[in-house]
Motif scaffolding. Sequence first.
Motif, mmCIF file in Angstrom:
data_model
loop_
_atom_site.group_PDB
_atom_site.id
_atom_site.type_symbol
_atom_site.label_atom_id
_atom_site.label_comp_id
_atom_site.label_asym_id
_atom_site.label_seq_id
_atom_site.Cartn_x
_atom_site.Cartn_y
_atom_site.Cartn_z
ATOM 1 N N MET A 43 0.660 -1.253 0.090
ATOM 2 C CA MET A 43 0.020 0.033 0.026
ATOM 3 C C MET A 43 0.860 1.315 -0.014
ATOM 4 O O MET A 43 1.788 1.163 0.695
ATOM 5 N N GLN A 44 0.566 2.174 -0.755
ATOM 6 C CA GLN A 44 1.337 3.426 -0.839
ATOM 7 C C GLN A 44 0.741 4.453 0.096
ATOM 8 O O GLN A 44 -0.530 4.495 0.186
ATOM 9 N N THR A 45 1.392 5.294 0.738
ATOM 10 C CA THR A 45 1.113 6.177 1.672
ATOM 11 C C THR A 45 1.544 7.709 0.923
ATOM 12 O O THR A 45 2.372 7.670 0.238
ATOM 13 N N TYR A 46 0.919 8.741 1.079
ATOM 14 C CA TYR A 46 0.823 9.895 0.851
ATOM 15 C C TYR A 46 1.137 10.872 1.734
ATOM 16 O O TYR A 46 0.695 10.761 2.890
ATOM 17 N N LEU A 47 2.189 11.937 1.520
ATOM 18 C CA LEU A 47 2.845 12.903 2.651
ATOM 19 C C LEU A 47 2.076 14.260 2.200
ATOM 20 O O LEU A 47 2.066 14.598 1.084
ATOM 21 N N THR A 48 1.781 14.991 3.075
ATOM 22 C CA THR A 48 1.453 16.345 2.974
ATOM 23 C C THR A 48 2.838 17.050 2.974
ATOM 24 O O THR A 48 4.020 16.595 3.250
ATOM 25 N N LEU A 49 2.633 18.442 2.483
ATOM 26 C CA LEU A 49 4.087 19.235 2.334
ATOM 27 C C LEU A 49 4.724 19.282 3.776
ATOM 28 O O LEU A 49 5.741 19.319 3.794
ATOM 29 N N THR A 50 3.803 19.531 4.830
ATOM 30 C CA THR A 50 4.474 19.722 6.036
ATOM 31 C C THR A 50 5.083 18.327 6.820
ATOM 32 O O THR A 50 6.278 18.675 7.027
ATOM 33 N N GLU A 51 4.325 17.253 6.262
ATOM 34 C CA GLU A 51 4.894 15.845 6.624
ATOM 35 C C GLU A 51 6.429 15.569 6.002
ATOM 36 O O GLU A 51 7.392 15.167 6.646
ATOM 37 N N LEU A 52 6.514 16.264 4.600
ATOM 38 C CA LEU A 52 7.581 16.002 3.862
ATOM 39 C C LEU A 52 8.654 16.890 4.435
ATOM 40 O O LEU A 52 9.947 16.418 4.566
ATOM 41 N N CYS A 53 8.371 18.240 4.630
ATOM 42 C CA CYS A 53 9.530 18.934 5.561
ATOM 43 C C CYS A 53 9.978 18.316 6.763
ATOM 44 O O CYS A 53 11.242 18.443 6.749
ATOM 45 N N ILE A 54 9.237 17.546 7.531
ATOM 46 C CA ILE A 54 9.677 17.075 8.701
ATOM 47 C C ILE A 54 10.589 15.974 8.216
ATOM 48 O O ILE A 54 11.793 15.529 8.949
ATOM 49 N N LYS A 55 10.119 15.083 7.508
ATOM 50 C CA LYS A 55 11.051 13.828 7.214
ATOM 51 C C LYS A 55 12.272 14.284 6.343
ATOM 52 O O LYS A 55 13.102 13.623 6.415
ATOM 53 N N LEU A 56 12.519 15.242 5.795
ATOM 54 C CA LEU A 56 13.497 15.838 5.035
ATOM 55 C C LEU A 56 14.563 16.536 5.899
ATOM 56 O O LEU A 56 15.392 17.426 5.475
ATOM 57 N N GLY A 57 14.335 16.617 7.157
ATOM 58 C CA GLY A 57 14.969 17.073 8.324
ATOM 59 C C GLY A 57 14.784 18.593 8.369
ATOM 60 O O GLY A 57 15.668 19.389 8.758
ATOM 61 N N GLY A 58 13.688 18.995 8.279
ATOM 62 C CA GLY A 58 13.170 20.418 8.654
ATOM 63 C C GLY A 58 13.523 21.354 7.451
ATOM 64 O O GLY A 58 13.472 22.496 7.720
#
Length: 41
Positions: A1-16
């Motif tokens: 199953m594929q999950t989708y990230l919001t832009l805010t979640e992506l910012c956090i995952k990429l180290g802020g």
Amino acid sequence: MQTYLTLTELCIKLGGRSRSAIYVDLEAGRLPKPIKLGGRL
């Protein structure tokens, strides 16, 4: 199953990283293009 990230979640995952830095990476092809969900234009 594929999950989708919001832009805010992506910012956090990429180290802020900032939103503008993520958009620069999108334009440069370092990140995959975003997928639009829903019926809004």
